[in-house]
Motif scaffolding. Structure first.
Motif, PDB file in Angstrom:
ATOM      1  N   ARG A   1       0.829  -1.197   0.000  1.00 58.75           N
ATOM      2  CA  ARG A   1       0.000   0.000   0.000  1.00 58.75           C
ATOM      3  C   ARG A   1       0.871   1.257   0.000  1.00 58.75           C
ATOM      4  NH1 ARG A   1      -4.915  -1.310   4.308  1.00 58.75           N
ATOM      5  NH2 ARG A   1      -6.152  -2.574   2.861  1.00 58.75           N
ATOM      6  N   GLN A   2       0.384   2.292  -0.663  1.00 60.63           N
ATOM      7  CA  GLN A   2       1.041   3.597  -0.639  1.00 60.63           C
ATOM      8  C   GLN A   2       0.155   4.555   0.145  1.00 60.63           C
ATOM      9  OE1 GLN A   2       4.098   4.495  -3.817  1.00 60.63           O
ATOM     10  NE2 GLN A   2       2.228   4.318  -5.013  1.00 60.63           N
TER      11      GLN A   2
ATOM     12  N   ARG B   1       4.294   1.775   2.276  1.00 60.90           N
ATOM     13  CA  ARG B   1       5.232   2.814   1.844  1.00 60.90           C
ATOM     14  C   ARG B   1       4.582   4.139   2.187  1.00 60.90           C
ATOM     15  NH1 ARG B   1       5.336   6.131  -2.608  1.00 60.90           N
ATOM     16  NH2 ARG B   1       7.373   7.069  -3.057  1.00 60.90           N
TER      17      ARG B   1
ATOM     18  N   GLU C   1       0.801  12.990  -8.274  1.00 58.18           N
ATOM     19  CA  GLU C   1       1.059  12.810  -9.703  1.00 58.18           C
ATOM     20  C   GLU C   1       2.098  11.713  -9.950  1.00 58.18           C
ATOM     21  OE1 GLU C   1       2.286  16.555 -11.205  1.00 58.18           O
ATOM     22  OE2 GLU C   1       0.302  17.482 -11.044  1.00 58.18           O
ATOM     23  N   GLY C   2       2.923  11.437  -8.935  1.00 61.03           N
ATOM     24  CA  GLY C   2       4.025  10.487  -9.107  1.00 61.03           C
ATOM     25  C   GLY C   2       3.643   9.034  -8.918  1.00 61.03           C
ATOM     26  N   GLY C   3       2.422   8.740  -8.530  1.00 60.23           N
ATOM     27  CA  GLY C   3       2.052   7.339  -8.331  1.00 60.23           C
ATOM     28  C   GLY C   3       0.660   7.214  -7.751  1.00 60.23           C
ATOM     29  N   ARG C   4       0.104   6.030  -7.855  1.00 58.55           N
ATOM     30  CA  ARG C   4      -1.245   5.772  -7.358  1.00 58.55           C
ATOM     31  C   ARG C   4      -1.202   5.500  -5.864  1.00 58.55           C
ATOM     32  NH1 ARG C   4      -6.416   7.058  -8.103  1.00 58.55           N
ATOM     33  NH2 ARG C   4      -7.867   5.357  -7.680  1.00 58.55           N
ATOM     34  N   TYR C   5      -1.886   6.338  -5.079  1.00 59.99           N
ATOM     35  CA  TYR C   5      -1.900   6.189  -3.626  1.00 59.99           C
ATOM     36  C   TYR C   5      -3.206   5.525  -3.183  1.00 59.99           C
ATOM     37  CZ  TYR C   5       2.458   8.556  -2.819  1.00 59.99           C
ATOM     38  OH  TYR C   5       3.801   8.849  -2.791  1.00 59.99           O
ATOM     39  N   ASP C   6      -3.066   4.631  -2.226  1.00 60.67           N
ATOM     40  CA  ASP C   6      -4.220   3.914  -1.698  1.00 60.67           C
ATOM     41  C   ASP C   6      -4.958   4.723  -0.640  1.00 60.67           C
ATOM     42  OD1 ASP C   6      -3.827   1.070  -2.889  1.00 60.67           O
ATOM     43  OD2 ASP C   6      -1.863   1.607  -2.106  1.00 60.67           O
TER      44      ASP C   6
ATOM     45  N   HIS D   1      -5.677  12.490  -9.853  1.00 62.77           N
ATOM     46  CA  HIS D   1      -4.843  11.502  -9.177  1.00 62.77           C
ATOM     47  C   HIS D   1      -5.367  11.226  -7.760  1.00 62.77           C
ATOM     48  CE1 HIS D   1      -2.052  12.016 -12.496  1.00 62.77           C
ATOM     49  NE2 HIS D   1      -2.093  13.328 -12.286  1.00 62.77           N
TER      50      HIS D   1
END
Length: 413
Positions: free
Chosen positions: A204-205, A245, A281-286, A333
């Motif tokens: 998970r982010q 993370r 914008e830098g990645g998909r967050y949960d 995002h």
């Protein structure tokens, strides 16, 4: 208005600490830093861990067996050839007992033995015979730590799967200044928390905002609030302990970054929002835990130089800051789940939750700050997820964070 169903949850006595019930075998090597091993034992016991100790002959010159026995509740083992204990091959049973093996401190000699597979005393024999994960906390003179032979042994042990808690910079016992100080006992415990935690959030982010914002009038005056950042930092730590993370966006506060957490420092609400959007914008967050106490307004004018007392005037013109939760909700995002926090002095749970849901939050957390929770060490809150309401009582903010994340689990499916 929607009727909420109240479910009260009691705080667990053990705070659900990641090390509660874990069996840890502490090997104390022959370094003067062995005098810190009783503090390591004390902290681990405070976390609810079970402790057994092995004391090398050299280490017993720096710390007494009785000290470790008094703190751990178990007499430390010292002799590989103790007749009464080894009649039943006790060193093998000892090697099979722990969930983790912590060698703190470990000397250059100890690293060499482990890297080469030597087993000529109880500590090295148990370390070689154990299948438990190995946590190594070196302590030695800087020249010894930086010596090519020591670094070869470290590289080999890393390849073999050992986890290093690297030595710190500072004044050494010999009076020299450099790398080689044993990591602080509290930091060693943090490493064990991360390594031995449940890891059920791995993959998970999680993005966390924390602390106040500072809306400058001039370089020394500002609109701000009493938020300390402790709750947001505790949430970041609790998520990292579960294997996530974690990225933390922190307003002005003087708190250490939790181990395993990536931190971005900001000052104003506008800077916090811009940083959060750039991270998203830098990645998909949960999950976004919007815990920061963001200023609702900022001065219309911020002066580059300090204003004299007579230049401030009798009134201050201000403008509304952008709402971070609402903006993140509208972002392309958008995280999969947004958890928003409301600080209230006389909370109406239903109204506060409705306000946060109107901004786009999936889950609302309402804090009653009338008893000094803002800026303090303890907090209580109420979680609203759909029609399910969970009340978490007053407790230490880290304990509350762990309980809060557990209460969130059904809302994240």
């Amino acid at each position: 208005m929607r009727t909420l169903r109240l479910m009260t949850v009691s705080a667990p006595l053990n705070c659900n600490a990641p090390l509660h019930g874990k069996r840890i075998l502490l090997l104390v090597g022959g370094s003067i830093a062995a005098y810190k091993s009783p503090e390591i034992v004390r902290l681990l016991r405070a976390e609810g861990a079970e402790l057994r100790c092995v004391l090398s002959a050299a280490a017993s010159r720096f710390v007494t067996p009785l000290t470790l026995q008094a703190l751990s509740g178990e007499a430390p083992r010292q002799d590989l050839f103790a007749a009464e204990e080894e009649a039943a091959m006790d060193h093998i049973r000892l090697a099979r007992w722990p969930d983790a093996l912590l060698y703190a401190p470990i000397s250059a000699n100890g690293l060499a033995k482990l890297a080469l597979g030597l087993a000529d005393d109880l500590g090295s024999t148990v370390a070689l015979a154990s299948r438990a994960p190995r946590y190594l906390a070196p302590a030695m003179n800087t020249a010894m730590w930086e010596h090519p032979a020591t670094q070869r042994h470290v590289a080999q042990l890393r390849t073999d799967g050992a986890y290093f808690i690297d030595p710190e910079q500072g004044i050494l016992a010999c009076g020299e200044n450099g790398a080689g100080r044993l990591a602080e006992p509290s930091r060693i415990v943090e490493h064990l928390r991360l390594g031995l935690g449940p890891q059920d959030w791995r993959g998970r982010q999680v993005l966390v905002s924390a602390g106040p914002t500072w809306e400058a009038i001039d370089p020394v005056r500002a609109l701000t609030n009493r938020a300390s950042g402790r709750q947001g930092f505790a949430l970041a730590q609790a998520a990292a302990e579960r294997g996530a993370r974690v990225v933390l966006v922190a307003g002005p506060c003087a708190l250490p970054t939790p181990l395993g957490v990536q931190r971005h420092d900001v000052v104003s609400a506008q800077e916090m929002l811009a940083t959060i959007l750039r991270i998203l914008e830098g990645g998909r967050y949960d999950l976004f835990l919007a815990n920061a106490a963001v200023a609702d307004h900022r001065p219309t004018t911020s002066h580059a130089h300090k204003r004299r007392k007579g230049e401030l005037g009798e009134s201050l013109a201000w403008i509304a800051n952008p709402d971070i939760v609402a903006t993140v909700h509208e972002s392309p995002h958008r995280p999969r789940r947004i958890v928003a926090f409301a600080a209230e002095t006389a909370p109406d749970i239903a109204s506060a939750a409705a306000k946060l849901r109107a901004k786009g939050a999936d889950v609302a957390i309402v804090n009653d700050i009338s008893e000094g929770a803002m800026g303090g060490n303890e907090n209580a809150c109420t979680l609203v997820c759909g029609e399910r309401v969970t009340s978490l009582p007053l407790q230490d903010k880290l304990c509350l964070s762990r309980a809060l994340l557990r209460a969130l689990d059904p809302c994240l499916r």
